[in-house]
Design an enzyme around this catalytic site. Structure first.
Site, PDB file in Angstrom:
ATOM      1  N   HIS A  17       0.859  -1.199   0.000  1.00  0.00           N
ATOM      2  CA  HIS A  17       0.000   0.000   0.000  1.00  0.00           C
ATOM      3  C   HIS A  17       0.888   1.239   0.000  1.00  0.00           C
ATOM      4  O   HIS A  17       1.184   1.832   1.041  1.00  0.00           O
ATOM      5  CB  HIS A  17      -0.933   0.012   1.209  1.00  0.00           C
ATOM      6  CG  HIS A  17      -2.059   0.986   1.059  1.00  0.00           C
ATOM      7  ND1 HIS A  17      -3.378   0.605   0.973  1.00  0.00           N
ATOM      8  CD2 HIS A  17      -2.075   2.339   0.956  1.00  0.00           C
ATOM      9  CE1 HIS A  17      -4.149   1.667   0.825  1.00  0.00           C
ATOM     10  NE2 HIS A  17      -3.363   2.749   0.811  1.00  0.00           N
ATOM     11  N   HIS A  19       1.343   4.758  -2.547  1.00  0.00           N
ATOM     12  CA  HIS A  19       0.916   5.527  -3.716  1.00  0.00           C
ATOM     13  C   HIS A  19       2.107   6.208  -4.376  1.00  0.00           C
ATOM     14  O   HIS A  19       3.033   6.671  -3.698  1.00  0.00           O
ATOM     15  CB  HIS A  19      -0.126   6.571  -3.310  1.00  0.00           C
ATOM     16  CG  HIS A  19      -1.411   5.977  -2.846  1.00  0.00           C
ATOM     17  ND1 HIS A  19      -2.396   5.569  -3.726  1.00  0.00           N
ATOM     18  CD2 HIS A  19      -1.869   5.687  -1.599  1.00  0.00           C
ATOM     19  CE1 HIS A  19      -3.410   5.077  -3.041  1.00  0.00           C
ATOM     20  NE2 HIS A  19      -3.110   5.125  -1.743  1.00  0.00           N
ATOM     21  N   HIS A 205      -9.657   0.558  -2.214  1.00  0.00           N
ATOM     22  CA  HIS A 205      -9.702   1.160  -0.884  1.00  0.00           C
ATOM     23  C   HIS A 205     -11.113   1.028  -0.299  1.00  0.00           C
ATOM     24  O   HIS A 205     -12.094   0.951  -1.039  1.00  0.00           O
ATOM     25  CB  HIS A 205      -9.386   2.653  -0.952  1.00  0.00           C
ATOM     26  CG  HIS A 205      -7.933   2.969  -1.157  1.00  0.00           C
ATOM     27  ND1 HIS A 205      -7.170   2.352  -2.107  1.00  0.00           N
ATOM     28  CD2 HIS A 205      -7.116   3.859  -0.540  1.00  0.00           C
ATOM     29  CE1 HIS A 205      -5.942   2.845  -2.071  1.00  0.00           C
ATOM     30  NE2 HIS A 205      -5.883   3.760  -1.121  1.00  0.00           N
ATOM     31  N   GLU A 208     -11.842   3.414   5.606  1.00  0.00           N
ATOM     32  CA  GLU A 208     -10.990   4.314   6.391  1.00  0.00           C
ATOM     33  C   GLU A 208     -11.777   5.588   6.699  1.00  0.00           C
ATOM     34  O   GLU A 208     -12.060   5.891   7.852  1.00  0.00           O
ATOM     35  CB  GLU A 208      -9.686   4.667   5.681  1.00  0.00           C
ATOM     36  CG  GLU A 208      -8.793   5.516   6.593  1.00  0.00           C
ATOM     37  CD  GLU A 208      -7.507   5.983   5.950  1.00  0.00           C
ATOM     38  OE1 GLU A 208      -6.502   6.065   6.675  1.00  0.00           O
ATOM     39  OE2 GLU A 208      -7.506   6.289   4.750  1.00  0.00           O
ATOM     40  N   ASP A 287       1.129   7.146   2.160  1.00  0.00           N
ATOM     41  CA  ASP A 287       1.685   8.358   1.549  1.00  0.00           C
ATOM     42  C   ASP A 287       2.751   8.951   2.461  1.00  0.00           C
ATOM     43  O   ASP A 287       2.504   9.925   3.180  1.00  0.00           O
ATOM     44  CB  ASP A 287       0.577   9.396   1.317  1.00  0.00           C
ATOM     45  CG  ASP A 287      -0.452   8.942   0.303  1.00  0.00           C
ATOM     46  OD1 ASP A 287      -0.067   8.700  -0.859  1.00  0.00           O
ATOM     47  OD2 ASP A 287      -1.637   8.830   0.667  1.00  0.00           O
TER      48      ASP A 287
END
Length: 353
Positions: A17, A19, A205, A208, A287
């Site tokens: 995971h 990006h 996704h 969250e 990220d």
């Protein structure tokens, strides 16, 4: 035992995971901004990492997205794209990662390189090149955005299918990212059907910014192999049981959860509840550019939540087993995870065989 001196940085693992834009080093985004004459927001120039507002409300998400878009705007061509892939792989390898599945939406970079196909092919080519070192293998996940029309997702799924494979420098998965409060999950099912028929891992996704119902809708409509985040499945025991029963892995990103205000404190992240429910977990950094923590920090966070070294090793195994890493990489990593648990561990294990 907990709090041992075994180094999480040398624990073999996979990173599932991460990006593309969000993987950048902060110095890299500053370099690219200077190179292209782009003014970055103060939040990316001053104290780092930036302080993010609570993204579970619209205003907080807007601030996060504005910073992300500002960083993405600094990526203006092939050289920049190659640098991002190469540095992401090197940073991961330095933290014990044997396999990276980096997630990219090629539409973001298409205007600077002649279209979505060249954009994807640049990422794939650099992934092959950096994998040739033998330190880490890099596969690519093509991600559609929930902020765009579902027909665009189908276009990206077809592009991903044309480059589908199971080795470094190939497309190994298809995802769905961005604000999960936008769009209807069911509308993206046709795109995921294309990806499924191509043999790609399905890695959307969910769960969250929204609660357990988001996870359930993702399970029902997209039939995922993994779900990005999914932590809020714990809010409904039946949904958490459904995740476990379906054999779906969750890509849990503790640093992201806290930075975006999903949980107020690191100890609130429900990692242990997810593990105790029998759900396979792959820890991810999401990220790092905006959250300030990379992959090994997620394992450190797990240790602070009370995970023993044996449980950290199980998390690492989960990441390998949930990945699309080639068989040789998987076998070597699993053997070296076992070696990490031996009394003499703490020294870097060998590269993937």
């Amino acid at each position: 035992m907990t709090g041992s001196d075994r180094l999480v940085e040398v624990l073999p693992k996979a990173h599932l995971h991460l990006h593309f834009t969000g993987s950048m080093r902060v110095d890299t985004v500053r370099d690219l901004a200077a190179k292209h004459g782009i003014r970055l927001p103060d939040a990316l120039l001053g104290d780092w990492p930036p302080r993010l507002a609570k993204a579970t409300d619209e205003r907080g998400w807007f601030r996060f997205q504005r910073l992300y878009d500002a960083a993405r705007a600094c990526v203006r061509g092939e050289e920049d794209m190659r640098r991002i892939v190469r540095e992401a792989a090197l940073d991961d390898a330095a933290e014990g990662s044997r396999w990276l599945e980096i997630q990219v939406d090629p539409t973001s970079y298409a205007p600077f390189v002649g279209g979505i196909t060249p954009a994807l092919e640049i990422v794939l080519d650099e992934a092959r090149a950096v994998s040739a070192s033998g330190e880490i293998g890099v596969g690519v996940v093509v991600a559609a955005s929930r902020m765009r029309h579902p027909l665009e997702a189908r276009t990206l799924a077809r592009l991903a299918a044309r480059h589908a494979g199971s080795g470094p420098g190939e497309v190994v998965g298809f995802g769905l990212s961005n604000d999960e409060r936008r769009g209807l999950v069911a509308d993206f099912a046709p795109a995921f059907g294309i990806a499924r028929r191509a043999g790609l891992a399905l890695v959307p996704h969910g769960g969250e910014l929204l609660g357990a119902q988001s996870v359930m809708e993702t399970l029902e409509h997209l039939g995922p192999d993994r779900i990005g985040h999914g932590v809020r499945s714990v809010e409904d025991p039946q949904v958490l049981d459904a995740v476990a029963a379906a054999g779906v892995a969750l890509e849990v990103c503790p640093g992201s959860n806290v930075a975006l205000g999903v949980y107020a404190d690191p100890e609130d992240v429900p990692l242990r509840r997810i593990m105790e429910a029998g759900v396979r977990v792959a820890l991810g950094a999401d990220d790092p550019l905006l959250f300030g923590s990379r992959l090994s920090s997620q394992y450190t966070a797990a240790r602070s939540l009370g995970c023993s070294d044996a449980e950290l090793a199980e998390l690492a195994r989960g990441s390998i087993l949930a990945s699309r890493a080639p068989d040789g990489v998987r076998r070597a990593a699993l053997e070296d995870i076992d070696a990490w648990l031996t009394p003499s561990s703490g020294k870097p294990a060998g590269p993937p065989r």
